[in-house]
Design a protein around this motif. Sequence first.
Motif, PDB file in Angstrom:
ATOM      1  N   GLN A 152       0.838  -1.205   0.000  1.00 25.90           N
ATOM      2  CA  GLN A 152       0.000   0.000   0.000  1.00 25.90           C
ATOM      3  C   GLN A 152       0.874   1.258   0.000  1.00 25.90           C
ATOM      4  N   PHE A 179       2.509   1.655  -3.393  1.00 25.99           N
ATOM      5  CA  PHE A 179       1.523   2.109  -4.373  1.00 25.99           C
ATOM      6  C   PHE A 179       1.286   3.610  -4.224  1.00 25.99           C
ATOM      7  N   TYR A 227       4.156   5.270  -5.749  1.00 18.83           N
ATOM      8  CA  TYR A 227       4.136   5.124  -7.201  1.00 18.83           C
ATOM      9  C   TYR A 227       3.198   6.120  -7.887  1.00 18.83           C
ATOM     10  N   GLN A 228       2.028   6.332  -7.315  1.00 18.20           N
ATOM     11  CA  GLN A 228       0.988   7.114  -7.990  1.00 18.20           C
ATOM     12  C   GLN A 228       1.435   8.496  -8.465  1.00 18.20           C
ATOM     13  N   ILE A 265       0.559   0.025 -12.945  1.00 18.70           N
ATOM     14  CA  ILE A 265       0.170  -0.582 -11.676  1.00 18.70           C
ATOM     15  C   ILE A 265      -1.163   0.027 -11.268  1.00 18.70           C
ATOM     16  N   ARG A 318      -3.247  -1.537  -8.724  1.00 18.55           N
ATOM     17  CA  ARG A 318      -3.597  -1.898  -7.342  1.00 18.55           C
ATOM     18  C   ARG A 318      -2.321  -2.130  -6.535  1.00 18.55           C
ATOM     19  N   PRO A 319      -2.391  -1.946  -5.228  1.00 23.69           N
ATOM     20  CA  PRO A 319      -1.189  -2.147  -4.407  1.00 23.69           C
ATOM     21  C   PRO A 319      -0.516  -3.502  -4.592  1.00 23.69           C
ATOM     22  N   VAL A 349       2.451  -4.055  -7.206  1.00 23.26           N
ATOM     23  CA  VAL A 349       3.779  -3.413  -7.149  1.00 23.26           C
ATOM     24  C   VAL A 349       4.919  -4.425  -7.159  1.00 23.26           C
TER      25      VAL A 349
END
Length: 158
Positions: A71, A74, A77-78, A99, A101-102, A105
């Motif tokens: 999580q 993620f 990453y966003q 990606i 969803r968590p 990753v």
Amino acid sequence: MFEFFKSTPYDDPQLGQLRRTGGAWRGTIDLGGTSIALVVDGSRKTPDAAALRIARTIASDLPGWRPQIAQALFEHYQPYAESVAAGEEQPPADGMPKIDRPDEVWPHVAIQYVSVKPLQGVPIVEIGLSAAWDEEHTLGARLRDGKLLELNGSVLAP
């Protein structure tokens, strides 16, 4: 000449041999069939007993930690993905991974090291991670008592 000052290697029945270099005890830990650098706090004579207890459980604890680390990764990453999509940033050399969803990753992340060292006097686990979307930094997932304290955006291997 300085052999007198060298620490004797420490043989742990579960972790194997640890050698003191650079102010810490170093060895490897098997995580899912991959040998990862392990760093454990301790004195010149022996690794810290509490740090060893924690290090011995990391391989079995890691699967339970993965969702909270995923999580945090993620969320890291966003903004990178949004900046690349908007043309504000260049994509990584191998392209920006997709990606959604968590749990997605993990194919884009590699564990570089694991350390058990004190933070404010209490031993914590730090998992050093490289991520395909952030080529410039090693990320540090810091955990205490099985809970993620933070995902540090830039750490140095101990």
